[in-house]
Design an enzyme around this catalytic site. Structure first.
Site, PDB file in Angstrom:
ATOM      1  N   TYR A 467      -5.497  -6.287   1.075  1.00 53.98           N
ATOM      2  CA  TYR A 467      -4.267  -6.999   0.713  1.00 53.98           C
ATOM      3  C   TYR A 467      -3.009  -6.232   1.102  1.00 53.98           C
ATOM      4  O   TYR A 467      -2.003  -6.278   0.411  1.00 53.98           O
ATOM      5  CB  TYR A 467      -4.239  -7.317  -0.791  1.00 53.98           C
ATOM      6  CG  TYR A 467      -5.578  -7.638  -1.395  1.00 53.98           C
ATOM      7  CD1 TYR A 467      -6.342  -8.702  -0.901  1.00 53.98           C
ATOM      8  CD2 TYR A 467      -6.102  -6.891  -2.438  1.00 53.98           C
ATOM      9  CE1 TYR A 467      -7.584  -9.011  -1.439  1.00 53.98           C
ATOM     10  CE2 TYR A 467      -7.346  -7.196  -2.984  1.00 53.98           C
ATOM     11  CZ  TYR A 467      -8.092  -8.243  -2.484  1.00 53.98           C
ATOM     12  OH  TYR A 467      -9.320  -8.534  -3.009  1.00 53.98           O
ATOM     13  N   HIS A 468      -3.054  -5.538   2.249  1.00 53.66           N
ATOM     14  CA  HIS A 468      -1.929  -4.688   2.649  1.00 53.66           C
ATOM     15  C   HIS A 468      -1.426  -4.995   4.063  1.00 53.66           C
ATOM     16  O   HIS A 468      -1.249  -4.085   4.869  1.00 53.66           O
ATOM     17  CB  HIS A 468      -2.330  -3.206   2.572  1.00 53.66           C
ATOM     18  CG  HIS A 468      -2.750  -2.755   1.223  1.00 53.66           C
ATOM     19  ND1 HIS A 468      -3.587  -1.667   1.018  1.00 53.66           N
ATOM     20  CD2 HIS A 468      -2.467  -3.243  -0.010  1.00 53.66           C
ATOM     21  CE1 HIS A 468      -3.793  -1.508  -0.281  1.00 53.66           C
ATOM     22  NE2 HIS A 468      -3.126  -2.452  -0.917  1.00 53.66           N
ATOM     23  N   PRO A 469      -1.146  -6.256   4.415  1.00 56.30           N
ATOM     24  CA  PRO A 469      -0.641  -6.547   5.760  1.00 56.30           C
ATOM     25  C   PRO A 469       0.786  -6.037   5.943  1.00 56.30           C
ATOM     26  O   PRO A 469       1.614  -6.132   5.038  1.00 56.30           O
ATOM     27  CB  PRO A 469      -0.695  -8.069   5.833  1.00 56.30           C
ATOM     28  CG  PRO A 469      -0.556  -8.520   4.410  1.00 56.30           C
ATOM     29  CD  PRO A 469      -1.278  -7.485   3.595  1.00 56.30           C
TER      30      PRO A 469
END
Length: 549
Positions: A467-469
């Site tokens: 969940y770290h774009p």
């Protein structure tokens, strides 16, 4: 005749950076700000109870994005993103990790992000933080963002930390202090056992300011550009579309998906692509939507024996206790512990991070475990692969094409394979070995010494996002950059991007704390203030350095 609505600043997106920016700008009572948020207030009970965050996935609170089919995985990947005040700080696992000092120095030295080296950003981390245990020189204790030790840690997590130390990792009591490497328990953005999002930390204290207007249910359609300058934002609200004007600047804070999407909907992006989807080109900027990358994580799930797990402790009673009292097992953030290490010699900083959950957590936690399990997830934090984001339609309601290019660079697959082996060694060592009964997922078809092919099969079958774009509106000083080091969109006046999309390279670790820092620093850039911790010449003073050795 309708009155033309105008504010000094229009901020699009009330997430981890947008909430910070709006609150900081309105500290000046003469400055007016309109904060637009596509979602609503963060009112779900599952937001405040730390362990309940997976219950928000694939609900009305979720943008519910999917990537394109990933060539190296043979499938699409699900990307949850929060659609409410606080953005992903209202949905994440609350792990407070700033990244490595090398990340920020690389932004400055290799990408031209001048003013974003570690010495430059550390004062903003400290300004934001109210740490319940750690103090100077690395930590703040008076900021709006509460950071604390969890009130609950499962024995499986404690056993993993002990096993990691036995296997050769250093014990680390503060991943945001003098050194990032080693194993330990994570601190979280919670206050007295409950989630502390940027909505709670920044927007709630500013709610009564007459110069701040927060408008929810407002989906941005485009930035209005006149004569090469951003002058306002057109957005859907209620049953119609309206435009609000910005006398000073428009500030985009939608994150790595929504900010580049909105730029392209506004005609700012790769010209040929925009014409293909029917958007009039305002500025041909090929870098918009490029450089997309993310932290891939691989769940290694094991059956356990002689212990409980978090899933079986999830009852109506424990939920009520966490909600009302901030106590009990559901004050766990699920990913309770972990660590950082290097998979090979010669690396400047760690390339792998571990996340340890005292339960079965795979496929983003969308499966209810039917037996007691523990999950150890090696996570790639120094990522070589790059992808892109493109429009599928000129309609802002359509989700864009999202292609992070997981494992497209063989270096990423090699590092993750080494990370799996390291984690298998830890699980087979020390006290955790006594609690692990065997593999817990069918794709883990191996004995005590798996081949690279077996590990790779599991990587392709089970890899998910952490969940770290980042990176789709990267900052810098050359053609690779969408924004300059003051976060101004190159080629358009009066327009900045302030969120994780401006990171030219993802930080080593969970990205919420760095995104909040970006909001803090951006507030000073917008106001034209001398940076925190700097002299009048811009040189940092009184900062601390991390040890990269």
């Amino acid at each position: 005749m309708s009155v033309r609505e105008s504010f000094d600043y229009v901020v699009v997106g009330a997430g981890s950076a947008g909430a910070v920016l709006a609150a900081r700008l309105t500290e000046d009572p003469t400055t007016t700000v309109l904060l637009l948020e596509a979602g609503g207030p963060a009112e779900s009970d599952h937001i405040s109870v730390p362990a309940a965050f997976p219950n928000l996935f694939k609900t009305r609170w979720d943008w519910n994005y999917q990537t394109t089919e990933q060539k190296q995985l043979g499938r699409r990947a699900y990307w949850p993103r929060m659609k409410a005040l606080g953005g992903c700080s209202s949905m994440n696992a609350m792990i407070y990790i700033r990244g490595n000092a090398a990340d920020y120095d690389t932004w400055r030295d290799d990408h031209g992000a001048h003013g974003w080296g570690y010495d430059d950003v550390l004062p903003y981390f400290r300004r934001a933080e109210a740490n319940s245990r750690h103090g100077g020189p690395f930590h703040g204790q008076d900021g709006p963002l509460h950071v604390e030790d969890r009130r609950y840690t499962h024995e499986l997590t404690e056993a993993w930390v002990e096993s990691a130390v036995v296997s050769g990792m250093a014990r680390n009591d503060d991943f945001n202090g003098a050194s990032q490497e080693g194993a330990g328990l994570y601190q979280v953005t919670c206050h007295q056992g409950r989630r502390w999002s940027t909505a709670r930390a920044y927007l709630d204290p500013a709610a009564d300011r007459p110069n701040l207007t927060v408008r929810t249910g407002a989906l941005a359609e485009k930035v209005v550009v006149e004569g090469g300058r951003a002058v306002g934002v057109q957005y859907q609200h209620g049953r119609g579309s309206r435009t609000t004007y910005a006398a000073a600047e428009v500030l985009l804070c939608g994150g790595a998906v929504n900010s580049p999407q909105l730029l392209m909907l506004s005609g700012i992006g790769p010209g040929e692509h925009l014409r293909e989807v029917g958007v009039e080109v305002v500025l041909d900027q090929p870098a918009v939507g490029a450089n997309l990358h993310d932290h891939p994580a691989l769940p290694l799930v094991f059956e356990t024996r002689g212990t409980t797990d978090l899933a079986e402790l999830n009852t109506l009673g424990t939920f009520a206790r966490a909600k009302l009292m901030g106590r009990g097992p559901l004050t766990s953030n699920v990913g309770e512990g972990g660590g950082f290490w290097r998979t090979r010699e010669g690396l400047r900083a760690p390339d792998l991070q571990a996340h340890v959950a005292p339960s079965g957590f795979w496929d983003n936690g969308l499966h209810e475990p039917t037996s007691r399990k523990v999950t150890v997830a090696p996570t790639l934090v120094h990522v070589a692969s790059r992808g892109s984001l493109r429009l599928r339609s000129a309609d802002p309601r359509w989700h864009p094409d999202i292609d992070p290019g997981y494992y497209d660079d063989q270096a990423d697959l090699d590092a993750m394979t080494a990370g799996v082996r390291r984690m298998l060694d830890v699980v087979a060592t020390g006290p955790l070995a006594e609690l692990v009964a065997g593999p817990g997922l069918p794709t883990m078809r191996w004995g005590t010494d798996p081949t690279d092919a077996q590990i790779e099969e599991h990587l392709r079958a089970e890899t998910q996002t952490l969940y770290h774009p980042v990176g789709t509106c990267a900052m810098g000083d050359d053609e690779r950059a969408v924004v300059d080091p003051e976060l101004r969109v190159r080629g358009i006046e009066g327009l900045r991007v302030v969120d994780a999309s401006v990171m030219p390279m993802v930080t080593r670790g969970n990205t919420n704390a760095p995104t909040i820092m970006i909001g803090e620093k951006a507030a000073d850039l917008v106001r034209g203030r001398v940076p925190v911790g700097a002299t009048s010449t811009g040189s940092p003073v009184g900062t601390a350095r991390k040890d990269h050795r």
